[in-house]
Design a protein around this motif. Structure first.
Motif, PDB file in Angstrom:
ATOM      1  N   ARG A 132       0.827  -1.200   0.000  1.00  0.00           N
ATOM      2  CA  ARG A 132       0.000   0.000   0.000  1.00  0.00           C
ATOM      3  C   ARG A 132       0.864   1.254   0.000  1.00  0.00           C
ATOM      4  NH1 ARG A 132      -4.795  -1.597   4.378  1.00  0.00           N
ATOM      5  NH2 ARG A 132      -5.612  -3.379   3.206  1.00  0.00           N
ATOM      6  N   ASP A 150      -3.126  -3.624  -9.671  1.00  0.00           N
ATOM      7  CA  ASP A 150      -3.466  -2.206  -9.523  1.00  0.00           C
ATOM      8  C   ASP A 150      -3.101  -1.413 -10.776  1.00  0.00           C
ATOM      9  OD1 ASP A 150      -0.821  -2.848  -8.684  1.00  0.00           O
ATOM     10  OD2 ASP A 150      -0.579  -0.818  -7.920  1.00  0.00           O
ATOM     11  N   GLU A 153      -5.817  -2.148 -13.451  1.00  0.00           N
ATOM     12  CA  GLU A 153      -7.065  -1.412 -13.226  1.00  0.00           C
ATOM     13  C   GLU A 153      -6.950   0.022 -13.733  1.00  0.00           C
ATOM     14  OE1 GLU A 153      -9.048  -1.758  -9.555  1.00  0.00           O
ATOM     15  OE2 GLU A 153      -8.867  -3.946  -9.459  1.00  0.00           O
ATOM     16  N   ASN A 157      -9.013   1.536 -17.113  1.00  0.00           N
ATOM     17  CA  ASN A 157     -10.010   2.529 -16.745  1.00  0.00           C
ATOM     18  C   ASN A 157     -10.360   3.340 -18.000  1.00  0.00           C
ATOM     19  OD1 ASN A 157     -11.306   4.963 -15.796  1.00  0.00           O
ATOM     20  ND2 ASN A 157     -10.545   4.458 -13.763  1.00  0.00           N
ATOM     21  N   PHE A 190     -16.757  -0.423 -13.015  1.00  0.00           N
ATOM     22  CA  PHE A 190     -15.832  -0.112 -11.929  1.00  0.00           C
ATOM     23  C   PHE A 190     -16.592   0.120 -10.620  1.00  0.00           C
ATOM     24  CE2 PHE A 190     -12.673   0.161 -15.149  1.00  0.00           C
ATOM     25  CZ  PHE A 190     -11.463  -0.007 -14.488  1.00  0.00           C
ATOM     26  N   ASN A 191     -17.859  -0.266 -10.621  1.00  0.00           N
ATOM     27  CA  ASN A 191     -18.662  -0.211  -9.403  1.00  0.00           C
ATOM     28  C   ASN A 191     -18.240  -1.344  -8.483  1.00  0.00           C
ATOM     29  OD1 ASN A 191     -20.904  -0.780  -7.548  1.00  0.00           O
ATOM     30  ND2 ASN A 191     -22.042   0.745  -8.739  1.00  0.00           N
ATOM     31  N   ARG A 192     -18.048  -1.069  -7.208  1.00  0.00           N
ATOM     32  CA  ARG A 192     -17.573  -2.078  -6.255  1.00  0.00           C
ATOM     33  C   ARG A 192     -18.515  -3.270  -6.149  1.00  0.00           C
ATOM     34  NH1 ARG A 192     -17.361   0.829  -0.542  1.00  0.00           N
ATOM     35  NH2 ARG A 192     -16.285   2.374  -1.853  1.00  0.00           N
ATOM     36  N   ASN A 193     -19.776  -3.082  -6.534  1.00  0.00           N
ATOM     37  CA  ASN A 193     -20.731  -4.194  -6.472  1.00  0.00           C
ATOM     38  C   ASN A 193     -20.524  -5.207  -7.590  1.00  0.00           C
ATOM     39  OD1 ASN A 193     -22.080  -3.065  -4.223  1.00  0.00           O
ATOM     40  ND2 ASN A 193     -23.299  -1.745  -5.576  1.00  0.00           N
ATOM     41  N   TYR A 194     -19.673  -4.862  -8.551  1.00  0.00           N
ATOM     42  CA  TYR A 194     -19.423  -5.762  -9.682  1.00  0.00           C
ATOM     43  C   TYR A 194     -17.926  -6.110  -9.762  1.00  0.00           C
ATOM     44  CZ  TYR A 194     -24.113  -4.345 -11.105  1.00  0.00           C
ATOM     45  OH  TYR A 194     -25.466  -4.113 -11.146  1.00  0.00           O
ATOM     46  N   ARG A 195     -17.323  -6.337  -8.627  1.00  0.00           N
ATOM     47  CA  ARG A 195     -15.879  -6.588  -8.566  1.00  0.00           C
ATOM     48  C   ARG A 195     -15.477  -7.802  -9.389  1.00  0.00           C
ATOM     49  NH1 ARG A 195     -12.768  -9.894  -5.660  1.00  0.00           N
ATOM     50  NH2 ARG A 195     -14.531 -10.563  -4.392  1.00  0.00           N
ATOM     51  N   LYS A 198     -15.741  -7.135 -13.039  1.00  0.00           N
ATOM     52  CA  LYS A 198     -14.643  -6.253 -13.451  1.00  0.00           C
ATOM     53  C   LYS A 198     -13.356  -7.057 -13.638  1.00  0.00           C
ATOM     54  CE  LYS A 198     -12.371  -4.090 -10.372  1.00  0.00           C
ATOM     55  NZ  LYS A 198     -11.951  -3.214  -9.266  1.00  0.00           N
ATOM     56  N   GLU A 199     -13.052  -7.929 -12.684  1.00  0.00           N
ATOM     57  CA  GLU A 199     -11.828  -8.727 -12.767  1.00  0.00           C
ATOM     58  C   GLU A 199     -11.857  -9.670 -13.968  1.00  0.00           C
ATOM     59  OE1 GLU A 199     -11.457 -10.641  -9.009  1.00  0.00           O
ATOM     60  OE2 GLU A 199     -10.908  -8.801  -7.928  1.00  0.00           O
TER      61      GLU A 199
END
Length: 379
Positions: A132, A150, A153, A157, A190-195, A198-199
């Motif tokens: 991090r 990272d 991503e 984007n 890129f919504n966190r609910n669709y991780r 996305k991956e």
């Protein structure tokens, strides 16, 4: 001269050792610092491998040490175990990794811009440790894709779509560039609910770009990184941009054997017999001999091949408080002959299901447990 420091952690396992040899042979221009974070609970084979790397391959490995702990004459694990009042580390509470691996590593780096080399292979579906801290960037030389998740991503984007195409246009023209634009244009959530979605799409995009050329892909990403605050943005060039290798498990064993360093002995298969059937077991990882990521057949291996270490592991358990290395089962229960028979029979069943005659160094009988482990320890 590089503006960065380059580091590689030697865990005592096959992959990090092979990576040290690989980089020294193929990229001697990289001035790499090697380090080892000792928990005090390693098998002897771990120390033997480190000595072999230093003695036979001329690699100097810094043993990271906390003076506060060493002054107590305790092993690092015992020191921290006391501070946690008997709570064993677990997959849900990896204080061992945080305190004995990551903390010493980041102290070793000392805030300097750093490239950290990680030995995850091309046949593994996992991501390595990504710090991090902004001053540390992870690189994966054994994979076709040397960049970390990272970075992926960021390049995929949609906001960076045109920028990446501009860099690609320096190396690729015409219809091929149009196809690359189509790869970047594919929608991605890129919504966190669709991780997971996305991956999945990132992997599809990555595979497609690699097929258009690994070197062109690397050079385009390197151009992008120069507009960021990643450590590699400080470099004018980077030798791994030309790397197209994709090394798998068999390649790792080959590197160790041909170098003369050798494969750690705990990877050697040992035969066992149960109910007239013959099976083989071994250890799949480096790290503490009582690692909670071990499968039960590996605990049986420890009990039968290193009984003194197994007994030491038992001392840390507290059955009354349910503090055991294995959830819902103590090592005392596991060492019962009937239980060992059950574990071996189950292992044989899985072995027969997954075993491949084409792999000389097959560890698939352990269901590739390396992929489930903490990457900071088992590279």
């Amino acid at each position: 001269m590089s503006k960065l420091q380059h580091v590689l952690g030697i865990s005592g396992g096959k992959d990090s050792a092979a990576l040290a040899i690989y980089l020294k042979d193929k990229y001697p221009m990289l001035d790499i610092k090697y380090y080892f974070t000792d928990t005090g609970k390693e098998l002897d084979e771990t120390y033997q491998l480190i000595d072999a790397l230093e003695g036979q391959y001329g690699i100097n490995i810094d043993r990271l040490e906390d003076k506060k702990i060493s002054s107590t004459n305790e092993d690092p694990f015992d020191f921290h175990f006391k501070s946690f009042r008997g709570y064993l580390p677990s997959p849900q509470a990896r204080w061992c990794t945080a305190l004995m691996k990551l903390k010493p590593f980041e102290k070793f780096v000392n805030g300097k811009p750093t490239v950290s080399y990680v030995g995850i292979r091309g046949d593994e579906q996992r991501e390595g440790y990504i710090s991090r801290e902004k001053n540390i960037q992870s690189i994966f030389p054994f994979r076709r894709n040397i960049w970390s998740q990272d970075v992926l991503e960021k390049i995929f984007n949609p906001e960076n779509h045109e920028q990446l195409l501009t860099y690609y246009s320096q190396y690729i023209k015409g219809g091929k560039l149009d196809k690359i634009e189509a790869v970047f244009s594919k929608p991605i959530p890129f919504n966190r609910n669709y991780r997971l979605e996305k991956e999945r799409i990132i992997k599809e995009k990555l595979d497609a770009l690699l097929e258009f050329g690994v070197v062109e892909y690397n050079k385009s990403i390197f151009q992008y990184l120069k507009t960021t605050d990643y450590p590699l943005s400080m470099e004018d060039d980077y030798p791994l941009l030309e790397n197209e290798d994709n090394l798998v498990r068999a390649d790792i064993f080959k590197i160790l054997e041909e170098s003369g360093v050798g494969v750690p002995a705990y990877y050697n298969k040992v035969k066992y017999e149960v109910d007239g059937q013959v099976g083989e077991y071994a250890r799949s990882r480096s790290g503490c001999y009582f690692c909670f990521f071990q499968q039960k057949i590996e605990w049986v291996w420890l009990y039968e091949q290193h009984p003194e270490r197994f007994k030491e592991a038992m001392k840390y358990e507290n059955e009354d408080e349910y503090f055991t290395w294995i959830p819902n089962e103590s090592l005392k229960e596991l060492m019962d002959p009937k239980r060992i028979r059950e574990i071996k029979l189950d292992h044989l069943k899985r072995t027969n299901k997954h075993k491949s005659k084409n792999s000389k160094f097959l560890l698939d009988i352990l269901d590739d447990t390396e992929s489930d482990a903490c990457t900071a320890c088992f590279l």
